[in-house]
Motif scaffolding. Structure first.
Motif, PDB file in Angstrom:
ATOM      1  N   SER A  41      44.336  38.436  33.613  1.00 46.08           N
ATOM      2  CA  SER A  41      43.015  38.498  34.231  1.00 46.08           C
ATOM      3  C   SER A  41      43.150  39.183  35.589  1.00 46.08           C
ATOM      4  O   SER A  41      44.166  39.053  36.266  1.00 46.08           O
ATOM      5  CB  SER A  41      42.423  37.105  34.392  1.00 46.08           C
ATOM      6  OG  SER A  41      43.240  36.317  35.215  1.00 46.08           O
ATOM      7  N   ALA A  42      42.092  39.876  35.955  1.00 43.85           N
ATOM      8  CA  ALA A  42      42.096  40.609  37.213  1.00 43.85           C
ATOM      9  C   ALA A  42      41.877  39.658  38.377  1.00 43.85           C
ATOM     10  O   ALA A  42      40.980  38.829  38.341  1.00 43.85           O
ATOM     11  CB  ALA A  42      41.020  41.678  37.188  1.00 43.85           C
ATOM     12  N   GLU A  43      42.735  39.759  39.395  1.00 48.58           N
ATOM     13  CA  GLU A  43      42.524  39.001  40.618  1.00 48.58           C
ATOM     14  C   GLU A  43      41.424  39.648  41.441  1.00 48.58           C
ATOM     15  O   GLU A  43      40.633  38.954  42.064  1.00 48.58           O
ATOM     16  CB  GLU A  43      43.816  38.939  41.440  1.00 48.58           C
ATOM     17  CG  GLU A  43      44.862  38.051  40.860  1.00 48.58           C
ATOM     18  CD  GLU A  43      46.095  37.958  41.758  1.00 48.58           C
ATOM     19  OE1 GLU A  43      46.282  38.819  42.651  1.00 48.58           O
ATOM     20  OE2 GLU A  43      46.873  37.028  41.554  1.00 48.58           O
ATOM     21  N   SER A  44      41.404  40.969  41.459  1.00 53.73           N
ATOM     22  CA  SER A  44      40.351  41.680  42.173  1.00 53.73           C
ATOM     23  C   SER A  44      40.121  43.045  41.538  1.00 53.73           C
ATOM     24  O   SER A  44      41.050  43.664  41.003  1.00 53.73           O
ATOM     25  CB  SER A  44      40.696  41.838  43.650  1.00 53.73           C
ATOM     26  OG  SER A  44      41.772  42.728  43.810  1.00 53.73           O
ATOM     27  N   ILE A  45      38.873  43.475  41.598  1.00 53.73           N
ATOM     28  CA  ILE A  45      38.468  44.802  41.132  1.00 53.73           C
ATOM     29  C   ILE A  45      37.632  45.389  42.260  1.00 53.73           C
ATOM     30  O   ILE A  45      36.547  44.885  42.567  1.00 53.73           O
ATOM     31  CB  ILE A  45      37.647  44.722  39.834  1.00 53.73           C
ATOM     32  CG1 ILE A  45      38.448  44.021  38.740  1.00 53.73           C
ATOM     33  CG2 ILE A  45      37.211  46.113  39.399  1.00 53.73           C
ATOM     34  CD1 ILE A  45      37.638  43.616  37.540  1.00 53.73           C
ATOM     35  N   THR A  46      38.142  46.412  42.906  1.00 51.38           N
ATOM     36  CA  THR A  46      37.441  47.004  44.037  1.00 51.38           C
ATOM     37  C   THR A  46      37.342  48.501  43.846  1.00 51.38           C
ATOM     38  O   THR A  46      38.154  49.103  43.140  1.00 51.38           O
ATOM     39  CB  THR A  46      38.177  46.719  45.363  1.00 51.38           C
ATOM     40  OG1 THR A  46      39.514  47.230  45.269  1.00 51.38           O
ATOM     41  CG2 THR A  46      38.224  45.242  45.667  1.00 51.38           C
ATOM     42  N   GLY A  47      36.348  49.088  44.473  1.00 52.35           N
ATOM     43  CA  GLY A  47      36.219  50.530  44.419  1.00 52.35           C
ATOM     44  C   GLY A  47      34.784  50.967  44.540  1.00 52.35           C
ATOM     45  O   GLY A  47      33.876  50.181  44.800  1.00 52.35           O
ATOM     46  N   GLY A  48      34.610  52.258  44.319  1.00 52.91           N
ATOM     47  CA  GLY A  48      33.292  52.853  44.396  1.00 52.91           C
ATOM     48  C   GLY A  48      33.407  54.355  44.517  1.00 52.91           C
ATOM     49  O   GLY A  48      34.463  54.939  44.298  1.00 52.91           O
ATOM     50  N   ALA A  49      32.281  54.948  44.891  1.00 53.06           N
ATOM     51  CA  ALA A  49      32.218  56.403  44.996  1.00 53.06           C
ATOM     52  C   ALA A  49      32.977  56.881  46.225  1.00 53.06           C
ATOM     53  O   ALA A  49      32.885  56.293  47.300  1.00 53.06           O
ATOM     54  CB  ALA A  49      30.771  56.848  45.069  1.00 53.06           C
TER      55      ALA A  49
END
Length: 116
Positions: free
Chosen positions: A74-82
């Motif tokens: 499982s993902a601990e964190s998912i971050t990002g964007g444009a």
């Protein structure tokens, strides 16, 4: 002459094998743990790629990343964007441990150009 007198070292191979078995098991466990670390790293990369791809298509990147991870990760964190004309996402996944030591987590970042 008795049989034991002809083979005075009889049984030493079994004793040596008994002493070697724990070392072999430990080596196998360490090798398996390295495999798990590699598999987790690859899975985090695939999840980051799927998140970035979903974002370029206007879909939910977090859901895509979670869907890309195998059932026991499982993902601990998912971050990002444009970022300019691309989508950049980072997925961090905890490394499962067989040796009862916390091995931390791995993170992978993927940048994918926006579809024009």
């Amino acid at each position: 002459m008795s049989r034991s007198a002809r083979h005075p070292e009889r049984g030493t191979a079994a004793v040596e094998l008994a002493g070697l078995i724990p070392i072999l098991l430990l080596a196998a466990l360490v090798a398996l743990q390295f495999g798990i670390v590699g598999w987790t790293t690859l899975s985090a990369g695939w999840a980051a790629r799927d998140a970035a791809r979903a974002a370029t298509l206007g879909k939910d990147p977090a859901q895509a990343a979670r869907g890309a991870l195998p059932g026991n990760l499982s993902a601990e964190s998912i971050t990002g964007g444009a970022t300019g004309d691309a989508q950049r996402y980072t997925v961090q996944v905890h490394i499962p441990s067989l040796i009862l030591i916390d091995l931390g987590s791995v993170s992978r970042t993927v940048e994918m150009p926006d579809i024009k």
